[in-house]
Design a protein around this motif. Structure first.
Motif, short mmCIF file in Angstrom:
data_model
loop_
_atom_site.label_atom_id
_atom_site.label_comp_id
_atom_site.label_asym_id
_atom_site.label_seq_id
_atom_site.Cartn_x
_atom_site.Cartn_y
_atom_site.Cartn_z
N VAL A 1 46.89 44.74 44.06
CA VAL A 1 45.72 45.50 44.79
C VAL A 1 45.95 46.60 44.24
N ASP B 1 39.69 46.95 53.13
CA ASP B 1 39.23 46.02 52.02
C ASP B 1 40.31 44.88 52.12
N ALA B 2 41.46 45.51 51.81
CA ALA B 2 42.56 44.39 51.73
C ALA B 2 42.74 43.41 52.77
N GLU C 1 39.94 41.20 52.33
CA GLU C 1 40.19 40.04 51.18
C GLU C 1 41.07 39.09 51.53
N GLU D 1 39.28 36.52 53.99
CA GLU D 1 38.34 35.44 53.27
C GLU D 1 39.28 34.59 52.53
N TYR D 2 40.39 34.87 52.05
CA TYR D 2 41.30 33.85 51.40
C TYR D 2 41.67 33.08 52.22
N PHE E 1 34.88 33.89 47.24
CA PHE E 1 35.87 34.93 47.23
C PHE E 1 36.06 35.36 45.79
N ALA F 1 33.47 37.95 44.78
CA ALA F 1 33.71 39.13 45.59
C ALA F 1 35.06 39.77 45.20
N TYR F 2 35.96 39.11 44.79
CA TYR F 2 37.28 39.65 44.54
C TYR F 2 37.89 39.09 43.09
N SER G 1 41.57 39.96 42.24
CA SER G 1 42.25 39.83 43.52
C SER G 1 43.65 39.22 43.14
#
Length: 287
Positions: A148, A156-157, A160, A163-164, A186, A189-190, A193
């Motif tokens: 990242v 934000d991290a 992230e 969500e994962y 996910f 959005a990322y 990632s």
């Protein structure tokens, strides 16, 4: 003398008149005879014409009757051909049903025999369980070397990762439809990632678990296109091969397994791929 002359003249005149009447009668008789002959000829011609008309009518009736007979014969032939075609269609339909059933039985037997051939202390039960079942969500990279961007906010991290982990938790509890949807959100959005390759793989695995094999193949192909050197790439190819087997694409599965062994010969998935390829080849030689 005068009287005698007059008498003689009257007698001559009477004789002349008498002979004229006979000739007239003769002519009349001749004419009547000719008329009778003509009448006879006319009657004969009428009879002949009537005979001809009768023959023409008979021929016309015969032609009409023959035309109807031909038409009826054609109809009978068509009905016969339709009956044969119907019978052939029924036979073909039955053959198709039998073939489809045999094909389903064959592939079911194929999968079962593959599982038996692959069974062993080191072989997993699931056809796609080449992926480590105990994989941690953050396995693709160590926390000390995150991919990242360093300028990304900590919040934000954290979001992230949350969500994962949420999507992966849905998968581990067997909620495959919700898991696939969560992984898709996910990735939207990322997209960059560090968890994106794993998310792409598990989304495909979730589709496989729902027997949506075409979607599983498409998901794993995306992983191979974007991350060909990722540790999940061999597992993705193995998942593609198993999806192809479920879709009865045995030739495609054989080629995928060969590509896996060529491109990733030292991967942890390679032994499983080799076993499955050997089993497929063995079944092919027997059949």
């Amino acid at each position: 003398m005068l009287v005698v002359c007059l008498l003689l003249g009257g007698i001559g005149t009477a004789q002349a008149g008498f002979f004229s009447d006979d000739e007239a009668r003769k002519k009349i008789a001749d004419l009547q005879q000719q008329l009778s002959q003509l009448q006879g000829k006319l009657d004969e011609e009428l009879k002949q014409r009537q005979a001809v008309d009768g023959r023409v009518s008979t021929l016309e009736n015969q032609l009409k009757s023959q035309g109807m007979i031909d038409l009826l014969n054609q109809i009978d032939r068509i009905n016969g051909e339709l009956g044969k075609l119907k019978g052939q269609i029924e036979v073909m339909s039955h053959d198709v049903e039998v073939t489809q059933k045999r094909q389903r039985d064959l592939y079911a037997d194929l999968d079962g025999r593959l599982r038996k051939l692959e069974s062993g202390p080191s072989a997993p039960a699931s056809p796609v369980s080449a992926s480590p079942a105990s994989e941690a969500p953050a396995q693709p990279a160590a926390p000390a070397t995150p991919t990242v961007a360093p300028t990304a906010p900590a919040a934000d991290a954290a979001a992230e990762l949350k969500e994962y982990e949420s999507a992966h938790a849905l998968f581990k509890t067997g909620k495959f439809a919700q898991s696939a949807e969560a992984f898709d959100k996910f990735l939207t959005a990322y997209p960059d990632s560090r968890f994106a390759p794993n998310a792409q793989y598990w989304m495909g695995y979730a589709h496989f678990s729902q027997k949506n094999y075409k979607a599983a193949i498409a998901d794993q192909q995306k992983l191979l296109q974007r991350y060909p050197d990722h540790q999940k790439a061999p597992d993705a190819m193995y998942n593609i091969a198993n999806s192809q087997i479920q879709l009865a694409d045995i030739d495609g599965a054989r080629q995928t397994l060969r590509n896996l062994l060529t491109k990733y010969p030292l991967s942890d998935t390679a032994p499983l791929a080799k076993k499955r390829l050997t089993a497929i080849e063995s079944l092919k030689s027997k059949n």
